[in-house]
Scaffold this motif. Structure first.
Motif, short mmCIF file in Angstrom:
data_model
loop_
_atom_site.label_atom_id
_atom_site.label_comp_id
_atom_site.label_asym_id
_atom_site.label_seq_id
_atom_site.Cartn_x
_atom_site.Cartn_y
_atom_site.Cartn_z
N GLU A 70 0.84 -1.21 0.00
CA GLU A 70 0.00 0.00 0.00
C GLU A 70 0.88 1.26 0.00
OE1 GLU A 70 -2.55 -1.12 3.48
OE2 GLU A 70 -4.13 -0.30 2.19
N LEU A 71 1.95 1.21 0.81
CA LEU A 71 2.82 2.39 0.93
C LEU A 71 3.64 2.62 -0.34
CD1 LEU A 71 4.16 1.79 4.55
CD2 LEU A 71 2.77 3.74 3.80
N LEU A 72 4.30 1.54 -0.82
CA LEU A 72 5.33 1.74 -1.84
C LEU A 72 4.83 1.51 -3.26
CD1 LEU A 72 8.34 0.07 0.03
CD2 LEU A 72 7.66 2.48 -0.01
N GLU A 73 3.84 0.65 -3.44
CA GLU A 73 3.34 0.41 -4.80
C GLU A 73 2.13 1.31 -5.08
OE1 GLU A 73 4.52 -1.19 -7.30
OE2 GLU A 73 2.78 -1.04 -8.60
N LEU A 74 1.24 1.39 -4.09
CA LEU A 74 0.00 2.15 -4.34
C LEU A 74 0.13 3.60 -3.90
CD1 LEU A 74 -2.55 -0.60 -3.21
CD2 LEU A 74 -1.71 -0.12 -5.51
N GLY A 75 1.22 3.92 -3.22
CA GLY A 75 1.48 5.32 -2.85
C GLY A 75 0.46 5.88 -1.88
N GLU A 76 -0.07 5.04 -0.99
CA GLU A 76 -1.07 5.55 -0.04
C GLU A 76 -0.39 6.31 1.10
OE1 GLU A 76 -3.95 2.54 0.92
OE2 GLU A 76 -4.34 2.20 -1.21
N ALA A 77 -1.15 7.17 1.76
CA ALA A 77 -0.57 8.07 2.78
C ALA A 77 -0.06 7.26 3.98
CB ALA A 77 -1.63 9.05 3.24
N PRO A 78 1.21 7.45 4.38
CA PRO A 78 1.80 6.65 5.47
C PRO A 78 0.97 6.69 6.74
CG PRO A 78 3.50 7.95 4.37
CD PRO A 78 2.19 8.35 3.77
N THR A 112 9.81 5.24 4.23
CA THR A 112 10.90 6.12 3.77
C THR A 112 11.72 5.49 2.64
OG1 THR A 112 12.48 5.20 5.36
CG2 THR A 112 11.16 7.06 6.13
N VAL A 113 11.37 4.26 2.27
CA VAL A 113 12.15 3.55 1.23
C VAL A 113 11.98 4.26 -0.12
CG1 VAL A 113 12.15 1.40 -0.13
CG2 VAL A 113 12.19 1.31 2.37
N THR A 114 13.09 4.40 -0.86
CA THR A 114 13.01 5.14 -2.13
C THR A 114 13.37 4.28 -3.35
OG1 THR A 114 15.28 5.84 -1.75
CG2 THR A 114 13.55 7.40 -1.11
N ASP A 115 13.82 3.04 -3.13
CA ASP A 115 14.28 2.26 -4.30
C ASP A 115 13.32 1.13 -4.68
OD1 ASP A 115 14.64 0.68 -2.10
OD2 ASP A 115 16.67 0.02 -2.62
N TRP A 116 12.05 1.26 -4.29
CA TRP A 116 11.05 0.20 -4.56
C TRP A 116 11.03 -0.18 -6.04
CZ3 TRP A 116 8.06 -3.35 -2.36
CH2 TRP A 116 6.89 -3.79 -3.00
#
Ligand SMILES: C[S@@+](CC[C@H](N)C(=O)[O-])C[C@H]1O[C@@H](n2cnc3c(N)ncnc32)[C@H](O)[C@@H]1O
Length: 402
Positions: A70-78, A112-116
């Protein structure tokens, strides 16, 4: 819950009824989340390993995977994702509650991961990867895996004269943008189209049923190909062993204003009263060509049972050849990537039945490198990569010449 049941070996489609208590929108969201989590499971695990020394218990691990996606693929609010995950852990019972702090801390770091997007594409498990690498080579299998991870668009087959807004594919199917609500699209009520992957639509195209021809559709449910054959004006008899699945064929025919005779029977026992002009055999198979839509399949299966399926397919081919008069046509199709369910079946059938000859595919949109040396059609998820791919299929058309 869906992911937990999958660990027990139950596929997502077998579990659809378990969500019956949810409102339709929630049911759809739960299903979509489960699918996208499965498509990115290994990448989620790679990220989670950075922040955890030990794997947590399986249900908490599933929740962490889902939240990571949800966080890294779908870009949902942390904020929302982390809070929802912590609330869920608190509701999982006393023992799980002790993990609420861990879930909170790990997911904050995950956000906070940026290299997904640079993480390696999810690989198929060994039971399937090994035979595919031997068949297609490692580069092609990597391209197939990328197509699996990308998921599948929605394709429609249109009745002649119908129009729907979307991309008209070279083989005649229409590809929709995004995931629209189908019942809201123009032509739904009137039954002007039905959902069918562009590759699946090619089996009936290859049979080339003519108005008034007697055509038998074996293993017909839920009926995508029955609809195509009936829409072409053929007199269709659809046969399937499952009464429940045959009810879907009846519903689909009714919505589209088309008709066919429906027979619930075992293909290995049923005989048509009159010899048909053509038979379409869409045999049961591993369905390994549909992993884009069913990312749970490589996980809930382990490769056992392939031998039984290939024996059944060969028996069904023999049965179908017996039904046909000289001059009759057969299309054999499986939604499988394994040559044992496709190319090898064609080779063996031609040896067992020397009176059968291959009809090479020849219609607009078919690319020459999809045609096998023997004249079958090998379709793969990595084809049309820039358009959104297609399901994996093997399709061959034959004529009984003696
Ligand atoms: C790949 S699906 C068919 C999809 C269908 N042709 C379509 O286009 O919508 C395979 C079907 O084979 C049916 N089936 C499996 N074994 C069978 C048998 N022995 N006799 C008849 N149908 C069988 C299953 O019930 C299932 O509906």
């Amino acid at each position: 819950m869906l992911l937990a049941e999958m660990r027990e070996g139950r596929s997502l489609s077998d579990q659809a009824a378990r969500l019956g208590h949810l409102a339709q929108a929630d049911r759809a969201r739960a299903g979509r989340l489960a699918l996208v989590t499965l498509r990115h499971r290994n990448r989620a695990d790679a990220v989670l390993r950075r922040f955890m020394q030990r794997r947590p218990r399986p249900d908490i691990e599933d929740l962490l995977r889902l939240s990571t996606v949800e966080l890294l693929e779908l870009g949902e609010a942390p904020h929302g994702v982390v809070n929802a995950a912590v609330d869920l852990v608190r509701g999982m019972g006393k023992k799980a509650q002790a993990s609420a702090g861990l879930v909170n801390a790990v997911l904050r770091k995950v956000s906070t991961v940026t290299d997904w997007s640079e993480l390696p594409v999810q690989r198929l498990p060994k039971w399937l990867r090994s035979p595919l690498v031997s068949t297609y080579g490692a580069d092609t299998v990597a391209a197939i895996e990328a197509a699996h991870q990308a998921g599948a668009p929605l394709d429609l087959t249109l009745k002649s004269g119908a129009a729907v807004e979307g991309e008209l594919l070279p083989t005649g199917s229409v590809r929709l943008a995004g995931t629209p609500q189908l019942s809201a699209l123009p032509g739904y009520e009137a039954g002007a189209w039905w959902v069918q992957d562009a590759a699946a639509a090619l089996a009936a195209r290859l049979l080339d049923a003519q108005p008034g021809e007697r055509v038998v559709d074996l293993c017909a449910a839920p009926g995508g190909k029955t609809l195509q054959l009936a829409a072409a004006g053929a007199q269709v008899t659809a046969v399937d062993i499952s009464e429940q699945r045959m009810a879907r064929v009846a519903e689909n025919l009714a919505r589209c204003g088309l008709s066919a005779d429906l027979v619930v029977a075992d293909v290995l026992e049923w005989q048509p009263a009159t010899p048909p002009d053509a038979v379409l055999l869409d045999a049961p198979c591993t369905a390994t060509g549909t992993i884009r839509r069913h990312p749970d399949l490589p996980l809930v299966r382990d490769g056992r049972g392939v031998g039984e399926l290939t024996s059944l397919q060969a028996e069904m081919i023999d049965r179908t050849v017996q039904m046909l008069p000289v001059g009759g046509r057969l299309v054999y199709a499986t939604c499988s990537l394994l040559p044992s369910e496709g190319e090898d079946q064609l080779t063996a059938a031609l040896t067992r039945h020397p009176g059968m000859t291959v009809i090479r595919p020849d219609f607009p949109g078919i690319e020459p490198d999809w045609i096998t040396p023997q004249g079958g059609l090998r379709l793969r998820p990595d084809y049309w990569a820039d358009r959104g791919g297609m399901d994996g299929f093997f399709i061959a058309a034959l004529r009984k010449t003696a």
